[in-house]
Structures are given as C-alpha cells and as structure tokens.
Design a protein around this motif. Structure first.
Motif, PDB file in Angstrom:
ATOM      1  N   ASP A 238     -42.961 105.903  17.472  1.00  0.00           N
ATOM      2  CA  ASP A 238     -44.054 105.507  18.357  1.00  0.00           C
ATOM      3  C   ASP A 238     -45.026 106.651  18.604  1.00  0.00           C
ATOM      4  O   ASP A 238     -46.251 106.440  18.667  1.00  0.00           O
ATOM      5  CB  ASP A 238     -43.498 105.016  19.693  1.00  0.00           C
ATOM      6  N   ARG A 242     -48.947 106.538  17.665  1.00  0.00           N
ATOM      7  CA  ARG A 242     -49.994 106.796  18.658  1.00  0.00           C
ATOM      8  C   ARG A 242     -50.904 107.933  18.202  1.00  0.00           C
ATOM      9  O   ARG A 242     -52.125 107.880  18.370  1.00  0.00           O
ATOM     10  CB  ARG A 242     -49.343 107.141  20.003  1.00  0.00           C
ATOM     11  N   ARG A 243     -50.293 108.954  17.579  1.00  0.00           N
ATOM     12  CA  ARG A 243     -51.093 110.062  17.069  1.00  0.00           C
ATOM     13  C   ARG A 243     -52.051 109.600  15.962  1.00  0.00           C
ATOM     14  O   ARG A 243     -53.218 109.991  15.915  1.00  0.00           O
ATOM     15  CB  ARG A 243     -50.173 111.153  16.546  1.00  0.00           C
ATOM     16  N   ALA A 312     -53.650 104.044  22.692  1.00  0.00           N
ATOM     17  CA  ALA A 312     -52.287 103.752  23.137  1.00  0.00           C
ATOM     18  C   ALA A 312     -52.145 102.368  23.750  1.00  0.00           C
ATOM     19  O   ALA A 312     -51.036 101.970  24.140  1.00  0.00           O
ATOM     20  CB  ALA A 312     -51.843 104.805  24.160  1.00  0.00           C
ATOM     21  N   ALA A 336     -51.318 100.836  28.679  1.00  0.00           N
ATOM     22  CA  ALA A 336     -50.948 101.962  27.825  1.00  0.00           C
ATOM     23  C   ALA A 336     -49.689 102.621  28.338  1.00  0.00           C
ATOM     24  O   ALA A 336     -49.303 102.474  29.510  1.00  0.00           O
ATOM     25  CB  ALA A 336     -52.087 102.970  27.776  1.00  0.00           C
ATOM     26  N   GLU A 339     -47.093 108.182  28.772  1.00  0.00           N
ATOM     27  CA  GLU A 339     -47.355 109.494  28.188  1.00  0.00           C
ATOM     28  C   GLU A 339     -48.845 109.776  28.040  1.00  0.00           C
ATOM     29  O   GLU A 339     -49.276 110.933  27.969  1.00  0.00           O
ATOM     30  CB  GLU A 339     -46.698 109.602  26.808  1.00  0.00           C
ATOM     31  N   VAL A 340     -49.654 108.708  27.982  1.00  0.00           N
ATOM     32  CA  VAL A 340     -51.095 108.908  27.792  1.00  0.00           C
ATOM     33  C   VAL A 340     -51.703 109.617  28.992  1.00  0.00           C
ATOM     34  O   VAL A 340     -52.656 110.383  28.860  1.00  0.00           O
ATOM     35  CB  VAL A 340     -51.785 107.559  27.551  1.00  0.00           C
TER      36      VAL A 340
END
Length: 377
Positions: A238, A242-243, A312, A336, A339-340
C-alpha cells in the motif's frame, strides 16, 4: 541601457528635434514674417480677401500637419493631401499680387509654401519634395508668364530665388530624410535585437524547465521505476502504491504547469484529480471567485497538499478553490489514510510558504492551504 538602445534614442531624439525645428520655422515665418509683409502691402493686394483666405488656409494646413508630425501619424495620403492644399493656398495668394509682383516685397506665400512642404514631405521619398518644389516654382513662373514679367530679367530673378530658397529647403529636406531613415533603422534594429533577446530568454527558460523536469525524474521517479522493474519494490504494498500515485500526480501537475490556460491553478488541480479518477476515485472540483495571477512556485505550493490527499483517496474527494483579491484558499476533503496527515504536516514551512491546516474525523481527511501575496513563495 545597451549600446543599441542608446543609438536608437539618439537617432529618435535627433529626428524629433528636426521635426520641432521645421515646425518652429514654419510657425515663425507664417505668423511673423508673412503677417508683416501682408500688413505692409495690404493696399496693393487685389482682391485682399484672397490673401486672407490663403493665409488662413496655409495656417490650417500647417497646424494639421504639425499635429500629425508630432504624433508620428502623418501617413502618405495625409501628407499628399495637405501638400496639395498648401500649393493651392500659395496659388490663391499669388492671384492677389499686383502685376509683376510675383517676385517682390509683396510676394509672401512662395517661401512659406516651400517650408510647409518640407514639414509635410520630409519622411516621403525624396522625389516627392522635389516635385513639390518644382510645382511651387512652376506656379510662380506661370503667374509671371501670365502678367508678362517672365522676360530675361524676370527669368534670372526666378532662377536666383529658386536656387536660394528651394535649394536650401531641399537640402534641409534631404538631411531630415536621412535623420528619419536613421531613426527608423535604429528603431527597427533595436526591435529586432529585443526580439532576439526575448527568444533567447524564452529558449533559456524552456531549457531550464526541461532540466528541472529531468532532475525531478532522475531523483524521484527513476528510483521508483527502477525498484518496480527489478522487483525490489513490491507493487502490492500500500505504501508503494500510494507513492506511485503521488509521483504520478506530481508528474501530471509538473507538465500542466507549462500549459497556456486562462486558469493555471485550476488546470493543475484538474491534472492531479485526473490521476485519482483513473484509480476509480470520484473527484469533485469546485471554484469560487476569480483566481489572480500566481507565481509558479505559489501554484505548486497550493497544489501540494491536495495532491497528497488525492493520491491517497480511496473512493471520493472534493477539492474547493476559493479566490479573492487578497488570498487564495485550496481545500480538499477525502477518505484518505491517516498516514497522509503526516505527509501534509511534513511540507516545508517558512515565511514564504503558504499556511497549511489539516484535520481528520473518522475516515475523512481535511486539508486547507491558504496563500496571500504577502507570503508568496
């Protein structure tokens, strides 16, 4: 100031000084010398009304010509029309002279007509002022022939007067034409040089932009693609996905920065939203107010937070742009990952950076980026 600019300014100033000199000669001669001659010989003119009409007609042609010359608006048609009016006024004045006075202390119009022609035709090809002077002298010769004064002595006087007046006026016209041609050439050369410098600057800017894109690809995208290609990076992770989404959105925004659009910020945000929509995210983009012109760095900073959130987003996102004369606010709400928020908070902060706020409620993340001219990057 460059040497080319200095040359252009000198040439233009000399040409303008010449124009003012000729206008001054015409005005002083007509309003001074001619009025003295007319006043002194007033009882000798017949009809006297023709003299008044000729003087006023010459004054009108001179005023119109001077105004157009000073505004650099005297085109070929206007110059020729005014020159024809000037010659007609000279003939009207000569018709009122006593017999045998076409070249005398009473003949005031011919010299004034010649100087007016210099003012009107100095920018025209030299043959036009030559023809004008010949027409002016020819008119005097015709009047002398009509009243019988064009004998051997009269012809000699006519040649002498033509040599001393028309010769000086044509010499003055030739010198003025050279000055005007030099000024025009200097202006055209300066314009070409300015265009060349502008093209060079544009090419340099394009080259710098390409280098910036290449550097971005080399430092950010190439390692990611290399890891995916060699299997060192797991595409099912994941964090990796996302990256990839973030870098894809940044690339789309990077290329959208150079598009020529009336609303660059909205265009760049739309490019970021397209990447999310390709993953199946439902994105709504709303705009309120007129977005003022923004520096590229300001648009980039305003779009960074929404970019991270859109990359995200799981299923839906809403981006709102609110613009006013004093600030621009970009807000985004999306489902989202938590972590964002850390990525958003980790954006560079400084006196030139926009203010960024974020909040999270249940599975929704809200980010707002606010920019004002006083804190523009």
């Amino acid at each position: 100031m460059s040497d080319g600019d200095g040359t252009r300014l000198i040439a233009v100033r000399y040409a303008r000084a010449f124009n003012l000199t000729v206008i001054g000669i015409v005005a002083v001669w007509h309003a001074g010398y001619d009025l003295v001659i007319i006043t002194r010989g007033w009882p000798m003119y017949d009809p006297a009304a023709a003299v008044v009409a000729a003087w006023l007609l010459l004054a009108a042609a001179q005023a119109a010509g001077a105004a157009l010359v000073l505004r650099s608006a005297l085109d070929a048609r206007a110059a020729r029309v005014l020159a024809a009016v000037t010659l007609a006024a000279g003939e009207l004045a000569a018709a009122a002279y006593p017999p045998g006075a076409a070249i005398s202390d009473l003949s005031w119009a011919s010299n004034t007509v010649g100087w007016t022609g210099v003012m009107l035709l100095v920018r025209r090809p030299f043959r036009e002022p030559v023809l004008f002077m010949l027409a002016n002298i020819g008119g005097t010769a015709a009047h002398m022939a009509f009243d019988g004064s064009l004998d051997h002595v009269g012809a000699t006087r006519l040649i002498t007067v033509a040599y001393t007046t028309a010769g000086v006026q044509l010499t003055f016209t030739w010198l003025g034409g050279r000055l005007h041609r030099a000024a025009r050439h200097a202006t055209e050369t300066a314009g070409q040089q300015a265009a060349s410098r502008a093209r060079a600057a544009a090419e340099e800017a394009v080259h710098a932009e390409r280098r910036r894109r290449y550097e971005y690809l080399r430092t950010r995208v190439r390692p990611l693609l290399h890891g995916l290609a060699t299997g060192r990076t797991d595409p099912g992770d994941d964090a990796v996905r996302r990256r990839v989404a973030i870098e894809a959105a940044r690339l789309r925004r990077l290329f959208a920065e150079t598009d020529d659009t009336p609303h660059p910020l909205l265009h760049e945000l739309r490019a970021c939203a397209d990447v999310a929509e390709r993953r199946g995210v439902a994105v709504t983009l709303l705009g309120y107010g007129v977005v003022p012109p923004l520096p590229t760095a300001a648009r980039r900073a305003l779009a960074e937070g929404p970019l991270l959130v859109l990359a995200a987003a799981a299923t839906r996102a809403r981006v709102t742009v609110v613009a006013g004369p004093g600030e621009v606010v970009v807000g985004v709400v999306a489902d989202a990952a938590a972590e964002v928020a850390a990525d958003v908070a980790a954006q560079p902060d400084g006196p030139s950076s926009p203010s960024v706020m974020h909040d999270r409620e249940e599975n929704r993340l809200w980010v707002e980026t606010r920019w004002s001219p006083g804190g523009s990057p």
